[in-house]
Design an enzyme around this catalytic site. Structure first.
Site, mmCIF file in Angstrom:
data_model
loop_
_atom_site.group_PDB
_atom_site.id
_atom_site.type_symbol
_atom_site.label_atom_id
_atom_site.label_comp_id
_atom_site.label_asym_id
_atom_site.label_seq_id
_atom_site.Cartn_x
_atom_site.Cartn_y
_atom_site.Cartn_z
ATOM 1 N N SER A 1 -72.507 -63.811 -42.236
ATOM 2 C CA SER A 1 -71.209 -63.369 -41.554
ATOM 3 C C SER A 1 -69.924 -64.277 -41.759
ATOM 4 O O SER A 1 -69.665 -64.319 -42.950
ATOM 5 C CB SER A 1 -71.679 -63.501 -40.000
ATOM 6 O OG SER A 1 -70.719 -63.016 -39.147
ATOM 7 N N ASP B 1 -73.486 -52.000 -38.521
ATOM 8 C CA ASP B 1 -72.747 -53.327 -38.603
ATOM 9 C C ASP B 1 -71.386 -52.812 -39.147
ATOM 10 O O ASP B 1 -70.790 -52.044 -39.688
ATOM 11 C CB ASP B 1 -73.183 -54.308 -39.737
ATOM 12 C CG ASP B 1 -72.224 -55.451 -39.879
ATOM 13 O OD1 ASP B 1 -71.528 -55.879 -39.051
ATOM 14 O OD2 ASP B 1 -72.530 -56.504 -40.779
ATOM 15 N N HIS C 1 -76.224 -56.281 -37.769
ATOM 16 C CA HIS C 1 -75.477 -57.641 -37.854
ATOM 17 C C HIS C 1 -76.359 -58.674 -37.196
ATOM 18 O O HIS C 1 -76.493 -58.362 -35.810
ATOM 19 C CB HIS C 1 -74.087 -57.515 -37.484
ATOM 20 C CG HIS C 1 -73.369 -58.606 -38.099
ATOM 21 N ND1 HIS C 1 -72.493 -58.937 -39.216
ATOM 22 C CD2 HIS C 1 -73.148 -59.780 -37.348
ATOM 23 C CE1 HIS C 1 -72.090 -59.795 -39.526
ATOM 24 N NE2 HIS C 1 -72.398 -60.561 -38.249
#
Ligand SMILES: *[C@@H]1O[C@H](CO)[C@@H](O)[C@H](O)[C@H]1NC(C)=O
Ligand SMILES: *[C@@H]1O[C@H](CO)[C@@H](O)[C@H](O)[C@H]1NC(C)=O
Length: 409
Positions: A190, A348, A378
Site C-alpha cells: 500500500s 481494490d 486491498h
C-alpha cells in the site's frame, strides 16, 4: 409499555449500527463472509476510536492506532524452533525493528528492507511484526522494518526522507549485520509500496549508493492524479463508500499527508483536483489503454470524457501532486530500475496503480512480474487475533519465494 418502547429503541439502534457497519461482499471476492466481518470489525474500530476520542482529546486517529496495536500483539524476540531473532534498534536515528538469523553463513548475505502500509497515517513496525517476522523466517535473511514518522503530524516527504535515511545508513553499514550492501532489496504494501517504488528510483539516481537488488510492491499506490481509473470506477460501483479502502479513506489519507484542506478533499473526491488542461496530458501519463480490456467491464467502466477540473486547487497543489514521492508512476525513464515483483488485487481502488507501474517498468526493459489476484482485496495480507485470509497467506508465500529468488541470485 415502557419495556416495549425500550426494546424498540434498542432494536432501532442495533439495526442502524448493523447497517452502518455491514459491508456486503461482492460476487467473486475471496472468503466473502470473513471479508464482511473483517470490514465490520475495522469500521467498529473507527467508531470506538471516535467515541473514546470524544471523551478524551478528540484525536481519534491516535485512538484508532492504539486499537489496531492492541489487535496485533508483537511476537517475542525469540520463538521456539525459529532461526530468527528480532530486536528494536536505530539506523541513523530512525527506529527499526530488525530480524536477524541466529545461525548464518560466514559470507555476506542479502537482506530485505520492509516499509509498512497504512496510508502514511497509521500502521507501525509493531503492528506489522507478525508479517515481517514471517517474511524474515521465509527468507532466512536480515529484514529491517522501518518506523517512519506518520502524517498528519509529519507531512510528505518526511516518510520518504526517514526511509531513505535509514536505508542509506543500512547500505553503508551493511557488513556489521553480515549483509552485502549491493544485495539489499526493498518491499512494502500500500503506502509502503509507494515509498518502495519511490526509493527504488532515487537510490538508483544516487551514484554513491548501490541499486536495490529487488523491489516488491504489494498493492501499491503509485500516483495521486487520476482517481478515476478503471479500478476506482469498479470499486465505486461495487462498494460505494464501503469496503476496506473506500475512496473517502484515500482522500482522507491524501489530505492528511499534504494538507488538511476541504477544497482539496472535495475536489479529489470527484477527481477534480487537476485542471481540464492538465487532463489531456494526464491521459498519457495514467493511460487507461494500458489496463487489459477484460478489466474494463462496461458495467463498471466509462472512459474519461468530461475533461473538467478545479484550477484553484490544481495551482495550489500541483507541485506536490506531481512530486515523484506521491506519483512515482510519472517518471519518464524507468530503465535500469531494480527487478520488480508487483501484486495487485481485483477488489481494490488502486489495483490499476500497480498494473500501470508494472507496464511502465516492463516497457523500459525492467524485469517485472505482475500477479493480479482477481478475488483478492486491498488489505488481504493483514492478519490479527481474529482474521487471516487464505488468499493473503498464499500470496505472501509466493511473494517470499520470488523475493528470495531475486535476492539470492
Ligand atoms: C546520495 O546518498 C548519499 C548517502 O546517503 C547522500 O549523502 C547524498 O546526499 C545523496 N546524493 C544526492 C544527490 O541525493
Ligand atoms: C465539501 O463538501 C461538503 C459536502 O458536499 C460540504 O459540506 C463542505 O462545505 C465542502 N467543503 C469545502 C471546503 O468546500
Amino acid at each position: 409499555m415502557r419495556w416495549t418502547l425500550l426494546s424498540c429503541i434498542v432494536l432501532v439502534v442495533v439495526a442502524m449500527l448493523a447497517y452502518l457497519l455491514y459491508t456486503p461482499a461482492p460476487d467473486g471476492i475471496t472468503e466473502p463472509l470473513k471479508f464482511s466481518a473483517f470490514c465490520g470489525m475495522l469500521k467498529s474500530c473507527w467508531v470506538i476510536a471516535k467515541a473514546i476520542a470524544y471523551f478524551d482529546d478528540g484525536d481519534y486517529l491516535k485512538q484508532y492506532r492504539n486499537i489496531r496495536h492492541w489487535l496485533k500483539p508483537v511476537t517475542p524476540s525469540d520463538m521456539p524452533g525459529s532461526n530468527i531473532r528480532s530486536r528494536v534498534t536505530t539506523f541513523d536515528g530512525i527506529r527499526i525493528r530488525l530480524y536477524e538469523p541466529i545461525r548464518k553463513p560466514k559470507v555476506l548475505q542479502p537482506a530485505l528492507i520492509y516499509i509498512h502500509g497504512g496510508g502514511l497515517i497509521f500502521g507501525s513496525t509493531d503492528t506489522y511484526d507478525s508479517l515481517t517476522r514471517k517474511v524474515a523466517e521465509g527468507l532466512d535473511m536480515v529484514v529491517a522494518s522501518i518506523e517512519y514518522r506518520l502524517a498528519p503530524k509529519f507531512k510528505v516527504p518526511t516518510q520518504a526522507k526517514d526511509c531513505l535515511k535509514a536505508s542509506s545508513w543500512f547500505m553503508q553499514n551493511a557488513e556489521q549485520f553480515g549483509v552485502a550492501a549491493d544485495r539489499i532489496g526493498m518491499a512494502g504494501d500500500s503506502a509502503g509500496g509507494l515509498l518502495t517504488a519511490y526509493l527504488s528510483q532515487i537510490i538508483h539516481d544516487n551514484a554513491s549508493l548501490p541499486d536495490l537488488k529487488f523491489q516488491g510492491l504489494i498493492y501499491p499506490l503509485t500516483q495521486v492524479l487520476d482517481f478515476y481509473t478503471p479500478s476506482y470506477q469498479k470499486y465505486a460501483k461495487l462498494f460505494k463508500e464501503k469496503g476496506l479502502l473506500p475512496r473517502s479513506m484515500v482522500m482522507y489519507m491524501l489530505t492528511s499527508a499534504i494538507k488538511n484542506d476541504g477544497d482539496l478533499y472535495n475536489a479529489s473526491m470527484f477527481n477534480m483536483h487537476t485542471s481540464a488542461e492538465f487532463k489531456t496530458r494526464l491521459r498519457k501519463l495514467v493511460n487507461h489503454d494500458n489496463i487489459p480490456i477484460e478489466m474494463k467491464d462496461e458495467f463498471y467502466y466509462n472512459s474519461p470524457n468530461k475533461e473538467d477540473g478545479n484550477v484553484k486547487v490544481w495551482e495550489k497543489y500541483r507541485s506536490v501532486l506531481l512530486d515523484p514521492v506521491l506519483s512515482p508512476l510519472l517518471r519518464e525513464d524507468m530503465t535500469g530500475l531494480p527487478p520488480a515483483y508487483i501484486i495487485t488485487c481485483g477488489f481494490d481502488n488502486i489495483r490499476d496503480d500497480g498494473i500501470l507501474y508494472a507496464r511502465k517498468l516492463e516497457n523500459a526493459g525492467v524485469e517485472t512480474t505482475l500477479v493480479n489476484y482477481e478475488a483478492g482485496f486491498h488489505g488481504m495480507f493483514w492478519e490479527d487475533r481474529f482474521f487471516d485470509f487464505e488468499l493473503g497467506k498464499e500470496a505472501l508465500q509466493k511473494f517470499i519465494i520470488h523475493a528470495k529468488y531475486f535476492l539470492l541470485r
